[in-house]
Design a protein around this motif. Structure first.
Motif, PDB file in Angstrom:
ATOM      1  N   UNK A 172      44.985  54.926  -1.182  1.00 36.18           N
ATOM      2  CA  UNK A 172      45.819  54.607   0.100  1.00 36.18           C
ATOM      3  C   UNK A 172      44.842  54.798   1.116  1.00 36.18           C
ATOM      4  N   UNK A 173      43.643  55.963   0.779  1.00 37.64           N
ATOM      5  CA  UNK A 173      42.991  56.536   1.793  1.00 37.64           C
ATOM      6  C   UNK A 173      41.476  55.341   2.148  1.00 37.64           C
ATOM      7  N   UNK A 174      40.970  54.961   0.691  1.00 38.49           N
ATOM      8  CA  UNK A 174      39.779  54.531   0.925  1.00 38.49           C
ATOM      9  C   UNK A 174      40.641  53.373   1.330  1.00 38.49           C
ATOM     10  N   UNK A 175      41.891  52.628   0.658  1.00 36.90           N
ATOM     11  CA  UNK A 175      41.871  51.133   1.286  1.00 36.90           C
ATOM     12  C   UNK A 175      42.296  50.645   2.577  1.00 36.90           C
ATOM     13  N   UNK A 176      42.990  52.243   3.675  1.00 36.70           N
ATOM     14  CA  UNK A 176      42.941  51.834   4.756  1.00 36.70           C
ATOM     15  C   UNK A 176      41.620  52.085   5.479  1.00 36.70           C
ATOM     16  N   UNK A 177      40.739  52.698   4.822  1.00 37.08           N
ATOM     17  CA  UNK A 177      38.968  52.682   5.671  1.00 37.08           C
ATOM     18  C   UNK A 177      38.347  51.485   4.863  1.00 37.08           C
ATOM     19  N   UNK A 178      38.349  50.555   4.164  1.00 37.70           N
ATOM     20  CA  UNK A 178      37.695  49.923   4.007  1.00 37.70           C
ATOM     21  C   UNK A 178      38.495  48.547   4.838  1.00 37.70           C
ATOM     22  N   UNK A 179      39.930  48.631   4.889  1.00 41.23           N
ATOM     23  CA  UNK A 179      40.324  47.365   5.336  1.00 41.23           C
ATOM     24  C   UNK A 179      40.831  47.182   6.897  1.00 41.23           C
ATOM     25  N   UNK A 180      41.142  48.610   7.235  1.00 42.98           N
ATOM     26  CA  UNK A 180      41.924  49.315   8.549  1.00 42.98           C
ATOM     27  C   UNK A 180      43.402  47.904   8.435  1.00 42.98           C
ATOM     28  N   UNK A 181      44.464  48.498   7.587  1.00 48.26           N
ATOM     29  CA  UNK A 181      44.968  47.438   8.400  1.00 48.26           C
ATOM     30  C   UNK A 181      46.744  47.508   8.858  1.00 48.26           C
ATOM     31  N   UNK A 182      45.929  48.842   9.654  1.00 56.36           N
ATOM     32  CA  UNK A 182      46.892  49.278  10.541  1.00 56.36           C
ATOM     33  C   UNK A 182      46.106  49.453  11.727  1.00 56.36           C
ATOM     34  N   UNK A 183      45.564  48.634  12.342  1.00 50.20           N
ATOM     35  CA  UNK A 183      44.605  48.852  13.656  1.00 50.20           C
ATOM     36  C   UNK A 183      44.086  50.173  13.485  1.00 50.20           C
ATOM     37  N   UNK A 184      43.053  51.102  12.879  1.00 46.93           N
ATOM     38  CA  UNK A 184      42.673  52.540  13.265  1.00 46.93           C
ATOM     39  C   UNK A 184      43.146  52.948  12.263  1.00 46.93           C
ATOM     40  N   UNK A 185      44.261  53.320  12.182  1.00 46.21           N
ATOM     41  CA  UNK A 185      45.803  54.635  11.429  1.00 46.21           C
ATOM     42  C   UNK A 185      44.710  54.997  10.323  1.00 46.21           C
ATOM     43  N   UNK A 186      45.443  56.054   9.805  1.00 48.22           N
ATOM     44  CA  UNK A 186      44.936  56.060   8.421  1.00 48.22           C
ATOM     45  C   UNK A 186      46.737  56.936   7.423  1.00 48.22           C
ATOM     46  N   UNK A 187      46.982  56.761   6.843  1.00 41.74           N
ATOM     47  CA  UNK A 187      47.534  56.724   5.357  1.00 41.74           C
ATOM     48  C   UNK A 187      48.297  58.689   6.506  1.00 41.74           C
ATOM     49  N   UNK A 188      47.511  59.239   6.620  1.00 44.36           N
ATOM     50  CA  UNK A 188      48.088  60.484   6.722  1.00 44.36           C
ATOM     51  C   UNK A 188      48.741  60.723   8.401  1.00 44.36           C
ATOM     52  N   UNK A 189      48.128  59.582   9.031  1.00 46.31           N
ATOM     53  CA  UNK A 189      49.404  59.693  10.295  1.00 46.31           C
ATOM     54  C   UNK A 189      50.733  59.675  10.182  1.00 46.31           C
ATOM     55  N   UNK A 190      51.448  58.515   9.231  1.00 49.46           N
ATOM     56  CA  UNK A 190      52.943  58.919   8.735  1.00 49.46           C
ATOM     57  C   UNK A 190      53.072  58.606   7.295  1.00 49.46           C
ATOM     58  N   UNK A 191      54.538  58.477   6.992  1.00 51.47           N
ATOM     59  CA  UNK A 191      54.452  58.645   5.480  1.00 51.47           C
ATOM     60  C   UNK A 191      54.724  57.231   5.014  1.00 51.47           C
ATOM     61  N   UNK A 192      54.576  57.465   3.938  1.00 47.47           N
ATOM     62  CA  UNK A 192      54.652  56.277   3.040  1.00 47.47           C
ATOM     63  C   UNK A 192      55.252  55.641   1.686  1.00 47.47           C
ATOM     64  N   UNK A 193      55.267  54.137   1.030  1.00 43.99           N
ATOM     65  CA  UNK A 193      54.972  55.167  -0.002  1.00 43.99           C
ATOM     66  C   UNK A 193      54.409  53.750  -1.260  1.00 43.99           C
ATOM     67  N   UNK A 194      54.290  53.713  -2.685  1.00 39.71           N
ATOM     68  CA  UNK A 194      54.035  52.646  -3.299  1.00 39.71           C
ATOM     69  C   UNK A 194      54.638  52.606  -4.470  1.00 39.71           C
ATOM     70  N   UNK A 195      54.928  51.493  -4.453  1.00 45.37           N
ATOM     71  CA  UNK A 195      55.739  50.443  -5.354  1.00 45.37           C
ATOM     72  C   UNK A 195      54.730  50.027  -6.975  1.00 45.37           C
ATOM     73  N   UNK A 196      55.419  50.757  -8.069  1.00 41.46           N
ATOM     74  CA  UNK A 196      54.422  50.119  -9.564  1.00 41.46           C
ATOM     75  C   UNK A 196      55.919  49.976 -10.175  1.00 41.46           C
ATOM     76  N   UNK A 197      55.429  49.018 -10.835  1.00 36.86           N
ATOM     77  CA  UNK A 197      56.990  49.058 -11.487  1.00 36.86           C
ATOM     78  C   UNK A 197      58.927  49.429 -10.309  1.00 36.86           C
ATOM     79  N   UNK A 198      58.759  49.902 -11.572  1.00 41.17           N
ATOM     80  CA  UNK A 198      60.177  49.647 -10.725  1.00 41.17           C
ATOM     81  C   UNK A 198      60.357  52.000 -10.051  1.00 41.17           C
TER      82      UNK A 198
END
Length: 147
Positions: free
Chosen positions: A50-76
């Motif tokens: 998530x850290x490298x994805x946000x650094x490279x792609x900046x999906x949420x206007x300069x925010x980092x994954x550490x700023x909010x809670x998140x989850x990622x799904x893999x299968x179930x």
């Protein structure tokens, strides 16, 4: 005079060997419409991803994954970022990429900043054995030559 001292006390050759990618895979990912792919090693966690994805792609206007809670799904399975788990008991900080059952073209849905409606998808583009000429300190990173 110890003629072997240079090779036994931190010479560049020695450092490269101790930092070599032994039995590592390189995972290459993409995110949404971001033109740049990014890479992580099998030893990296979902938090590292998530850290490298946000650094490279900046999906949420300069925010980092550490700023909010998140989850990622893999299968179930749902891996969460924080110490408090809402969806599942799996921790993103403990889940190493090499331990997950990932296949090329897998889509990993991400929910970022619960309640704000930020949803994105990380796609595993490919994975390969790491070559000998790279070091673990080179990763995670934007994939060289792809943009």
């Amino acid at each position: 005079l110890d003629v072997n001292a240079a090779t036994t006390r931190g010479s560049p050759a020695k450092k490269a060997k101790t930092n070599a990618l032994v039995d590592q895979k390189i995972f290459t990912f993409s995110m949404g419409s971001c033109p740049t792919h990014f890479q992580a090693l099998s030893e990296h966690t979902l938090v590292d991803l998530m850290n490298i994805a946000f650094k490279v792609c900046d999906p949420v206007d300069g925010e980092t994954p550490a700023e909010h809670m998140w989850n990622i799904s893999i299968g179930e399975d749902v891996y969460e970022s924080g110490d408090v788990h809402y969806a599942d008991e799996l921790s993103a900080s403990e889940a190493k990429l090499g331990d997950l059952s990932l296949a090329a073209n897998d889509q990993l849905p991400v929910e970022y900043d619960y309640g704000a409606g930020h949803r994105m998808t990380i796609k595993l583009v490919s994975f390969e054995d790491a070559p000998d000429n790279l070091a673990s300190s080179d990763f995670p990173r934007a994939k060289p030559g792809v943009s």
